[in-house]
Design a protein around this motif. Structure first.
Motif, PDB file in Angstrom:
ATOM      1  N   GLY A   1      -0.586   4.087   5.228  1.00 39.81           N
ATOM      2  CA  GLY A   1      -1.348   3.884   5.640  1.00 39.81           C
ATOM      3  C   GLY A   1      -1.101   2.671   6.525  1.00 39.81           C
ATOM      4  N   ASP A   2      -1.446   1.782   6.402  1.00 38.69           N
ATOM      5  CA  ASP A   2      -1.419   0.711   6.966  1.00 38.69           C
ATOM      6  C   ASP A   2      -0.206  -0.478   6.408  1.00 38.69           C
ATOM      7  OD1 ASP A   2      -3.583   0.416   8.500  1.00 38.69           O
ATOM      8  OD2 ASP A   2      -4.866  -0.425   6.940  1.00 38.69           O
TER       9      ASP A   2
ATOM     10  N   GLN B   1       1.479  -9.165  -0.139  1.00 35.05           N
ATOM     11  CA  GLN B   1       1.275  -7.262   0.290  1.00 35.05           C
ATOM     12  C   GLN B   1       2.288  -6.191   0.130  1.00 35.05           C
ATOM     13  OE1 GLN B   1      -0.595  -9.157   4.013  1.00 35.05           O
ATOM     14  NE2 GLN B   1      -1.876  -7.869   3.514  1.00 35.05           N
TER      15      GLN B   1
ATOM     16  N   PRO C   1       3.049  -4.525   5.089  1.00 34.17           N
ATOM     17  CA  PRO C   1       2.060  -4.083   6.349  1.00 34.17           C
ATOM     18  C   PRO C   1       3.272  -3.842   7.285  1.00 34.17           C
ATOM     19  CG  PRO C   1       1.705  -5.948   4.818  1.00 34.17           C
ATOM     20  CD  PRO C   1       2.942  -6.260   5.073  1.00 34.17           C
ATOM     21  N   LEU C   2       2.098  -2.646   8.498  1.00 28.14           N
ATOM     22  CA  LEU C   2       2.566  -2.007   9.095  1.00 28.14           C
ATOM     23  C   LEU C   2       2.397  -2.721  10.223  1.00 28.14           C
ATOM     24  CD1 LEU C   2       3.830   0.474  10.746  1.00 28.14           C
ATOM     25  CD2 LEU C   2       1.575   1.713  10.393  1.00 28.14           C
TER      26      LEU C   2
ATOM     27  N   SER D   1       2.558  -3.366  14.281  1.00 31.86           N
ATOM     28  CA  SER D   1       3.687  -2.655  15.848  1.00 31.86           C
ATOM     29  C   SER D   1       3.150  -3.162  16.822  1.00 31.86           C
ATOM     30  CB  SER D   1       1.965  -1.776  16.314  1.00 31.86           C
ATOM     31  OG  SER D   1       2.258  -1.238  17.797  1.00 31.86           O
TER      32      SER D   1
END
Length: 375
Positions: free
Chosen positions: A308-309, A350, A370-371, A373
């Protein structure tokens, strides 16, 4: 005690906002009075409106002087500013009251009223203390009008100060967080250097100069790469994995037959951002507790996947099953504590670090964050 310099102090309410508030208050006043005069059908409406504008301009000037006075007390306690505003509003109200009386009762009153109204005006003005009574009554109403503006100004001023304090607190909190991140980040290098120098010492004592030279060269590459970046900036996952491969090359000199490595990073995740050297303590942990304690080849794998995220990074080894006391030490060492602290400081709740001891042996450490980018 703070010194106040009106030349250098930046007011919490800009002059433009203050002037607009003054103009707005007096414009509201003149509109209300004009409407009342129109409804009451007073004579000489145009002349009354003209004199009312003159009084309004005078009132604006007096209120501006009050604003300049209040500016001088912006560095004082709120109670002092309130007391100053109430005290200074009294002479301001009296000045406007006197000027208003002059404009409507002393200066050419014949142009405002017809003969019948003038006769009544004369009767009133002949009464004892009429002028004083009229000025006092008007001054009282002006006082509440002026103090209403002063209250608005002090409210805006106080709100501005609160916003300034909040911004400063946010900057201090960010500075503290940055300092903590730097501290945690710089803890990695001495810890790693200590372990590497121990390995290098072992090679020298075993009279393995070629292996020692290779380790020094790899160590030089590792530090040149790791120290070139800002400790507060994230790095691409590809760069982080490259650094860990450099470190594993260093340890491969020490354990040429026991250390095996695998990397499983999907191409689409190579450019995602992670904290620099976040995997370093985990890889060191695998070397220390997995490879060093085993007499057979041990594979250390680094893998990543997107959920997911969130990004999941895993460092695992298939070393020997450890005794209970060693397992506990492996799970709560300085390196893992550093990783947990860095994740909490950088991402709050998180992110997390989870560890596991498979029954078959080895150790698994999984980072979840958290991903981010690199766009």
């Amino acid at each position: 005690m703070r010194k106040f310099d009106i030349g250098n102090h930046k007011p919490s309410v800009g002059q433009q906002v203050a002037i607009l508030s003054i103009l707005g208050f007096w414009l509201f006043y003149v509109i209300i009075i004009t409407l009342r005069a129109a409804v009451s059908d007073w004579p000489s409406q145009e002349e009354l409106a003209l004199r009312r504008v003159v009084v309004t301009v005078f009132g604006i000037g007096i209120t501006y002087l009050l604003y300049r006075l209040l500016r001088l007390f912006e560095d004082k306690a709120l109670s002092t500013r309130i007391a100053t505003a109430f005290a200074a509003a009294i002479p301001c109200a009296i000045a406007v009251g006197i000027f208003n009386y002059y404009m409507f009762n002393v200066y050419d009153p014949q142009s405002l009223f017809d003969e019948a109204h003038m006769e009544k005006m004369r009767e009133y003005m002949e009464r004892e203390n009429y002028a004083l009574q009229a000025i006092v009554e008007d001054s009282v109403s002006r006082f509440f009008f002026i103090i209403s503006w002063a209250s608005l100004y002090m409210t805006l001023s106080y709100a501005g100060e609160v916003r300034t304090v909040e911004r400063k607190a946010a900057r201090f909190a960010q500075a503290a967080q940055d300092a903590e991140l730097r501290s945690l980040r710089y803890q990695v290098n001495p810890h790693f250097l200590f372990n590497t120098l121990n390995s290098l010492s072992t090679l020298v004592m075993r009279s393995q100069p070629e292996e020692a030279e290779k380790m020094i060269l790899n160590l030089s590459k590792f530090y040149r790469t790791s120290l070139s970046g800002d400790p507060l900036e994230d790095v691409a996952l590809s760069e982080e994995v490259h650094l860990q491969n450099l470190y594993l090359d260093i340890e491969a000199v020490r354990f040429p037959k026991r250390l095996k490595t695998e990397t499983h990073i999907p191409d689409k995740l190579m450019d995602v951002l992670v904290p620099g050297l976040i995997l370093q303590p985990l890889v060191e942990n695998a070397i220390k507790h997995g490879v060093a304690h085993s007499k057979r080849p041990v594979t250390i794998s680094i893998s990543a996947e997107a959920k997911g995220d969130f990004l999941k990074l895993t460092v695992a080894d298939d070393g020997e099953a450890q005794p209970q006391n060693i397992s506990k030490d492996q799970n709560s060492g300085i390196g893992l504590a550093n990783v947990r602290d860095r994740l909490e400081t950088r991402f709050g709740n998180q992110a997390k670090l989870e560890t596991a001891h498979p029954k078959a042996g080895g150790f698994i450490a999984t980072l979840t964050m958290p991903l981010i980018s690199d766009i």
